[in-house]
Design a protein around this motif. Sequence first.
Motif, PDB file in Angstrom:
ATOM      1  N   LEU A  52      -4.873 -20.887  -8.612  1.00  0.00           N
ATOM      2  CA  LEU A  52      -4.113 -21.589  -9.730  1.00  0.00           C
ATOM      3  C   LEU A  52      -3.915 -21.398 -10.846  1.00  0.00           C
ATOM      4  N   LEU A  53      -5.008 -22.193 -11.443  1.00  0.00           N
ATOM      5  CA  LEU A  53      -5.024 -22.097 -12.626  1.00  0.00           C
ATOM      6  C   LEU A  53      -4.740 -21.000 -13.345  1.00  0.00           C
ATOM      7  N   GLU A  54      -5.247 -19.545 -13.072  1.00  0.00           N
ATOM      8  CA  GLU A  54      -5.338 -18.356 -13.799  1.00  0.00           C
ATOM      9  C   GLU A  54      -3.413 -18.410 -13.930  1.00  0.00           C
ATOM     10  N   ARG A  55      -2.925 -18.012 -12.398  1.00  0.00           N
ATOM     11  CA  ARG A  55      -1.531 -18.088 -12.745  1.00  0.00           C
ATOM     12  C   ARG A  55      -1.098 -19.322 -13.835  1.00  0.00           C
ATOM     13  N   ASN A  56      -1.191 -19.925 -13.101  1.00  0.00           N
ATOM     14  CA  ASN A  56      -0.387 -21.082 -14.117  1.00  0.00           C
ATOM     15  C   ASN A  56      -0.699 -20.758 -15.693  1.00  0.00           C
ATOM     16  N   LEU A  57      -1.787 -21.415 -15.843  1.00  0.00           N
ATOM     17  CA  LEU A  57      -2.227 -21.649 -17.376  1.00  0.00           C
ATOM     18  C   LEU A  57      -1.795 -20.130 -18.112  1.00  0.00           C
ATOM     19  N   GLY A  58      -2.110 -18.901 -17.241  1.00  0.00           N
ATOM     20  CA  GLY A  58      -1.527 -17.548 -17.636  1.00  0.00           C
ATOM     21  C   GLY A  58      -0.640 -17.257 -18.723  1.00  0.00           C
ATOM     22  N   SER A  59       0.536 -18.099 -17.507  1.00  0.00           N
ATOM     23  CA  SER A  59       2.141 -18.351 -17.372  1.00  0.00           C
ATOM     24  C   SER A  59       2.671 -19.008 -18.375  1.00  0.00           C
ATOM     25  N   ALA A  60       1.724 -20.488 -18.807  1.00  0.00           N
ATOM     26  CA  ALA A  60       1.827 -21.070 -19.455  1.00  0.00           C
ATOM     27  C   ALA A  60       1.588 -20.248 -21.289  1.00  0.00           C
ATOM     28  N   MET A  61       1.337 -19.584 -21.208  1.00  0.00           N
ATOM     29  CA  MET A  61       0.720 -19.295 -22.295  1.00  0.00           C
ATOM     30  C   MET A  61       1.072 -17.937 -22.753  1.00  0.00           C
ATOM     31  N   ARG A  62       1.887 -17.227 -21.744  1.00  0.00           N
ATOM     32  CA  ARG A  62       2.204 -15.726 -22.141  1.00  0.00           C
ATOM     33  C   ARG A  62       4.190 -16.732 -22.255  1.00  0.00           C
ATOM     34  N   ASN A  63       4.047 -17.416 -22.126  1.00  0.00           N
ATOM     35  CA  ASN A  63       5.561 -17.871 -21.956  1.00  0.00           C
ATOM     36  C   ASN A  63       5.545 -19.094 -23.510  1.00  0.00           C
ATOM     37  N   GLY A  64       4.363 -19.482 -24.160  1.00  0.00           N
ATOM     38  CA  GLY A  64       4.992 -20.132 -25.353  1.00  0.00           C
ATOM     39  C   GLY A  64       3.892 -18.509 -26.308  1.00  0.00           C
ATOM     40  N   LEU A  65       3.913 -18.209 -25.976  1.00  0.00           N
ATOM     41  CA  LEU A  65       3.437 -17.101 -27.093  1.00  0.00           C
ATOM     42  C   LEU A  65       4.685 -16.152 -26.968  1.00  0.00           C
ATOM     43  N   ALA A  66       5.652 -15.799 -26.022  1.00  0.00           N
ATOM     44  CA  ALA A  66       6.584 -14.919 -26.325  1.00  0.00           C
ATOM     45  C   ALA A  66       7.773 -15.490 -26.504  1.00  0.00           C
ATOM     46  N   PHE A  67       7.962 -15.755 -27.891  1.00  0.00           N
ATOM     47  CA  PHE A  67       9.464 -15.846 -27.873  1.00  0.00           C
ATOM     48  C   PHE A  67      10.855 -15.581 -29.013  1.00  0.00           C
ATOM     49  N   GLU A  68      11.717 -15.218 -28.828  1.00  0.00           N
ATOM     50  CA  GLU A  68      12.734 -14.750 -29.896  1.00  0.00           C
ATOM     51  C   GLU A  68      12.762 -15.318 -30.787  1.00  0.00           C
ATOM     52  N   ARG A  69      13.095 -14.503 -32.142  1.00  0.00           N
ATOM     53  CA  ARG A  69      13.321 -14.740 -33.449  1.00  0.00           C
ATOM     54  C   ARG A  69      14.156 -15.779 -33.714  1.00  0.00           C
ATOM     55  N   GLU A  70      14.635 -16.000 -33.043  1.00  0.00           N
ATOM     56  CA  GLU A  70      16.253 -17.215 -33.552  1.00  0.00           C
ATOM     57  C   GLU A  70      15.405 -18.613 -32.955  1.00  0.00           C
ATOM     58  N   THR A  71      14.598 -19.014 -32.461  1.00  0.00           N
ATOM     59  CA  THR A  71      13.586 -19.234 -31.786  1.00  0.00           C
ATOM     60  C   THR A  71      12.775 -20.285 -33.398  1.00  0.00           C
ATOM     61  N   ALA A  72      12.134 -19.438 -33.967  1.00  0.00           N
ATOM     62  CA  ALA A  72      11.481 -19.487 -34.922  1.00  0.00           C
ATOM     63  C   ALA A  72      12.392 -20.778 -35.800  1.00  0.00           C
ATOM     64  N   PHE A  73      13.485 -21.012 -35.758  1.00  0.00           N
ATOM     65  CA  PHE A  73      14.609 -21.162 -37.211  1.00  0.00           C
ATOM     66  C   PHE A  73      15.615 -22.211 -36.148  1.00  0.00           C
ATOM     67  N   ASP A  74      14.627 -22.456 -34.663  1.00  0.00           N
ATOM     68  CA  ASP A  74      15.631 -23.650 -33.846  1.00  0.00           C
ATOM     69  C   ASP A  74      14.857 -24.076 -33.974  1.00  0.00           C
TER      70      ASP A  74
END
Length: 381
Positions: A52-74
């Motif tokens: 459970l830790l591997e799945r949830n923390l991995g998902s949180a890390m992927r979602n946190g590192l993958a973001f669109e360019r517009e997010t950096a300016f909003d």
Amino acid sequence: MAEESDLEKTEAPSSRRLEKAREEGQVARSREWVTFALLASAMCALWLTAGLLERNLGSAMRNGLAFERETAFDTSRMIAGAQSMSVEGLKAIAPFFGIMMVAALLAPMMLGGLLLSPPSIAPNFSKLNPIAGLGRMFSAQSLADLVKALAKSILLGGVGYWVTMDCLGAMSTLMSEPVRAALPRLLALVFKSVAWIIGSLLLIALVDVPYQIWSLHRKLRMSREDVRQEHKESEGDPQIKARIRRQQQALARRRMMAEVPKADLVLTNPTHFSVALHYDEGVMSAPRLVAKGADLVAHRIKEIAWEHHVEVIESHALARSLFKHAALGQEIPKGLYTAVAEVLAWVYQIRRWRAEGGEEPAKPTDAVIPVALQFQGTETV
């Protein structure tokens, strides 16, 4: 009086002493047991929640590192993303910390039970006394704690050194292996090392728990004077108890004497015993003994009877038997029904004679008492 030394406290603590100590928060506690329980629970929690830790923390890390360019300016989107990642991270570690919280609560309870003691958490400024603090530093308990800490350090240090040397070769080969292949082996080595440390802590806890129980009982030992004082406090001062008993007897005697004027007759033997009987045909199935006494009390019963014009009859055997076998406030024994009935019949006849006149009824002779109800003692008490 000088304070008693530990040598004079030779008696085991009583149940009341143990209960009072528990109310004050003095129960057996072992830090070693709690440390072992928490570390063992952490290892089990990691084992159970690893996937459970591997799945949830991995998902949180992927979602946190993958973001669109517009997010950096909003700024608002960045804050929302951080909040979402924090929530996912908390959900991932919640089962682990939940298990640890339960272990932290249950570990002390397994040894000392559930205890809520306000006095133990109340401020105690006497603990700020530097002289008392120095005394605790150089006490036998401090010496025992020092020896225990040294033994614990030597044992854990030795186990840690042995585990490190045993795993050193395997850890060296991991650096040349691919990450995906080396990671499971690394986790296996970590769990092996932790298991040995936990086993060492278990050994320490198995020694420390009996020691803490013995140390608490030794601390709560009592002197013989403590035992006598506790017995006096629980049972009451003998002099006070005797005074209360005398007051209770005097009160009961006054209540008994208040019933004498209501009696139908008083039987005497004639000097040592007196008993007063009352019979209400519409209410009672048999005459009831309302007062009885010996010596001075017997004489006082007769005086009250004379003052209130209650018939006083000398009947040696019957008075003695009623005094011996009839309980105060209870009906007379069945074996004495006939003898008492003869006396009551004379009382009714004498009342009628006084009201109507005629020939005076003859007093009944001493009654015949069954052998089982005869008074076998002497006439003095």
